[in-house]
Design a protein around this motif. Structure first.
Motif, PDB file in Angstrom:
ATOM      1  N   LEU A  15       0.957  17.085 -52.647  1.00 51.51           N
ATOM      2  CA  LEU A  15       1.478  18.262 -51.937  1.00 51.51           C
ATOM      3  C   LEU A  15       1.023  18.283 -50.482  1.00 51.51           C
ATOM      4  O   LEU A  15       1.809  18.551 -49.569  1.00 51.51           O
ATOM      5  N   LEU A  16      -0.252  17.997 -50.269  1.00 47.13           N
ATOM      6  CA  LEU A  16      -0.754  17.969 -48.893  1.00 47.13           C
ATOM      7  C   LEU A  16      -0.079  16.859 -48.079  1.00 47.13           C
ATOM      8  O   LEU A  16       0.258  17.052 -46.906  1.00 47.13           O
ATOM      9  N   ALA A  17       0.117  15.719 -48.695  1.00 50.01           N
ATOM     10  CA  ALA A  17       0.801  14.621 -48.001  1.00 50.01           C
ATOM     11  C   ALA A  17       2.230  15.030 -47.665  1.00 50.01           C
ATOM     12  O   ALA A  17       2.728  14.763 -46.560  1.00 50.01           O
ATOM     13  N   ARG A  18       2.898  15.686 -48.594  1.00 46.16           N
ATOM     14  CA  ARG A  18       4.268  16.148 -48.377  1.00 46.16           C
ATOM     15  C   ARG A  18       4.311  17.188 -47.250  1.00 46.16           C
ATOM     16  O   ARG A  18       5.171  17.158 -46.385  1.00 46.16           O
ATOM     17  N   LEU A  19       3.345  18.132 -47.266  1.00 48.21           N
ATOM     18  CA  LEU A  19       3.271  19.140 -46.209  1.00 48.21           C
ATOM     19  C   LEU A  19       3.023  18.481 -44.847  1.00 48.21           C
ATOM     20  O   LEU A  19       3.599  18.891 -43.831  1.00 48.21           O
ATOM     21  N   ASN A  20       2.182  17.472 -44.818  1.00 48.77           N
ATOM     22  CA  ASN A  20       1.936  16.745 -43.571  1.00 48.77           C
ATOM     23  C   ASN A  20       3.216  16.058 -43.071  1.00 48.77           C
ATOM     24  O   ASN A  20       3.515  16.067 -41.880  1.00 48.77           O
ATOM     25  N   GLU A  21       3.961  15.463 -43.999  1.00 48.33           N
ATOM     26  CA  GLU A  21       5.234  14.838 -43.627  1.00 48.33           C
ATOM     27  C   GLU A  21       6.185  15.867 -43.039  1.00 48.33           C
ATOM     28  O   GLU A  21       6.821  15.626 -42.007  1.00 48.33           O
ATOM     29  N   TRP A  22       6.287  17.010 -43.697  1.00 47.39           N
ATOM     30  CA  TRP A  22       7.168  18.068 -43.197  1.00 47.39           C
ATOM     31  C   TRP A  22       6.708  18.546 -41.818  1.00 47.39           C
ATOM     32  O   TRP A  22       7.504  18.790 -40.920  1.00 47.39           O
ATOM     33  N   GLY A  23       5.409  18.728 -41.662  1.00 48.28           N
ATOM     34  CA  GLY A  23       4.855  19.159 -40.378  1.00 48.28           C
ATOM     35  C   GLY A  23       5.157  18.152 -39.278  1.00 48.28           C
ATOM     36  O   GLY A  23       5.543  18.524 -38.160  1.00 48.28           O
ATOM     37  N   GLU A  24       4.983  16.859 -39.578  1.00 44.96           N
ATOM     38  CA  GLU A  24       5.267  15.817 -38.589  1.00 44.96           C
ATOM     39  C   GLU A  24       6.761  15.788 -38.247  1.00 44.96           C
ATOM     40  O   GLU A  24       7.142  15.663 -37.083  1.00 44.96           O
ATOM     41  N   ARG A  25       7.601  15.913 -39.267  1.00 46.83           N
ATOM     42  CA  ARG A  25       9.045  15.927 -39.034  1.00 46.83           C
ATOM     43  C   ARG A  25       9.446  17.152 -38.215  1.00 46.83           C
ATOM     44  O   ARG A  25      10.238  17.060 -37.281  1.00 46.83           O
ATOM     45  N   PHE A  26       8.851  18.306 -38.568  1.00 46.58           N
ATOM     46  CA  PHE A  26       9.147  19.537 -37.837  1.00 46.58           C
ATOM     47  C   PHE A  26       8.708  19.402 -36.372  1.00 46.58           C
ATOM     48  O   PHE A  26       9.444  19.775 -35.455  1.00 46.58           O
ATOM     49  N   SER A  28       8.338  16.651 -34.662  1.00 47.43           N
ATOM     50  CA  SER A  28       9.225  15.685 -34.010  1.00 47.43           C
ATOM     51  C   SER A  28      10.570  16.315 -33.653  1.00 47.43           C
ATOM     52  O   SER A  28      11.072  16.155 -32.533  1.00 47.43           O
ATOM     53  N   GLU A  29      11.139  17.046 -34.598  1.00 43.93           N
ATOM     54  CA  GLU A  29      12.428  17.695 -34.342  1.00 43.93           C
ATOM     55  C   GLU A  29      12.296  18.792 -33.284  1.00 43.93           C
ATOM     56  O   GLU A  29      13.186  18.985 -32.470  1.00 43.93           O
ATOM     57  N   LEU A  30      11.161  19.491 -33.281  1.00 42.34           N
ATOM     58  CA  LEU A  30      10.914  20.519 -32.272  1.00 42.34           C
ATOM     59  C   LEU A  30      10.824  19.890 -30.885  1.00 42.34           C
ATOM     60  O   LEU A  30      11.372  20.421 -29.910  1.00 42.34           O
ATOM     61  N   ALA A  31      10.156  18.756 -30.785  1.00 43.50           N
ATOM     62  CA  ALA A  31      10.056  18.057 -29.498  1.00 43.50           C
ATOM     63  C   ALA A  31      11.440  17.602 -29.028  1.00 43.50           C
ATOM     64  O   ALA A  31      11.788  17.742 -27.846  1.00 43.50           O
ATOM     65  N   THR A  32      12.243  17.099 -29.951  1.00 45.82           N
ATOM     66  CA  THR A  32      13.605  16.680 -29.607  1.00 45.82           C
ATOM     67  C   THR A  32      14.431  17.871 -29.156  1.00 45.82           C
ATOM     68  O   THR A  32      15.168  17.802 -28.156  1.00 45.82           O
ATOM     69  N   THR A  33      14.289  18.981 -29.861  1.00 47.43           N
ATOM     70  CA  THR A  33      15.021  20.203 -29.503  1.00 47.43           C
ATOM     71  C   THR A  33      14.590  20.710 -28.129  1.00 47.43           C
ATOM     72  O   THR A  33      15.427  21.087 -27.306  1.00 47.43           O
ATOM     73  N   ASN A  34      13.290  20.698 -27.876  1.00 51.91           N
ATOM     74  CA  ASN A  34      12.791  21.143 -26.574  1.00 51.91           C
ATOM     75  C   ASN A  34      13.297  20.237 -25.448  1.00 51.91           C
ATOM     76  O   ASN A  34      13.638  20.720 -24.371  1.00 51.91           O
TER      77      ASN A  34
END
Length: 101
Positions: A15-26, A28-34
């Motif tokens: 679960l923690l690994a999955r949350l970390n993946e989601w956080g990293e993806r989020f 990354s996508e936030l940086a792209t959006t910005n």
């Protein structure tokens, strides 16, 4: 370790690994959006600048046209006035009798 601890520990790590993946993806996508937003803002600024230049050019052009219309109007009125004077003179000449000439 009890049997419970052995079965829940990998689940929590997963679960923690999955949350970390989601956080990293989020992130990354936030940086792209910005980055996209920054590009849009630059485009908006360029568009505003172009609009201001266009307005200034339009005002200048319309002012020139207005001045030309004023000049044409003045010339037209002068010509109409001269034509009216000529008509009066011609009418006066036509009404005179040959003996008065």
């Amino acid at each position: 370790m009890s049997n419970d601890e052995m079965s829940t520990q990998p689940t929590i790590e997963t679960l923690l690994a999955r949350l970390n993946e989601w956080g990293e993806r989020f992130t990354s996508e936030l940086a792209t959006t910005n980055a996209g937003l920054d590009e849009l803002r630059k485009g908006q600024d360029e568009l505003r600048k172009s609009q201001q230049e266009l307005r200034a050019d339009l005002r200048t052009g319309l002012h020139r046209v207005e001045r030309k219309i004023e000049i044409l109007n003045d010339n037209f009125l002068t010509i109409r006035s001269e034509i009216r004077d000529l008509e009066v003179r011609v009418e006066k000449l036509e009404t005179e009798t040959p003996a008065e000439k």
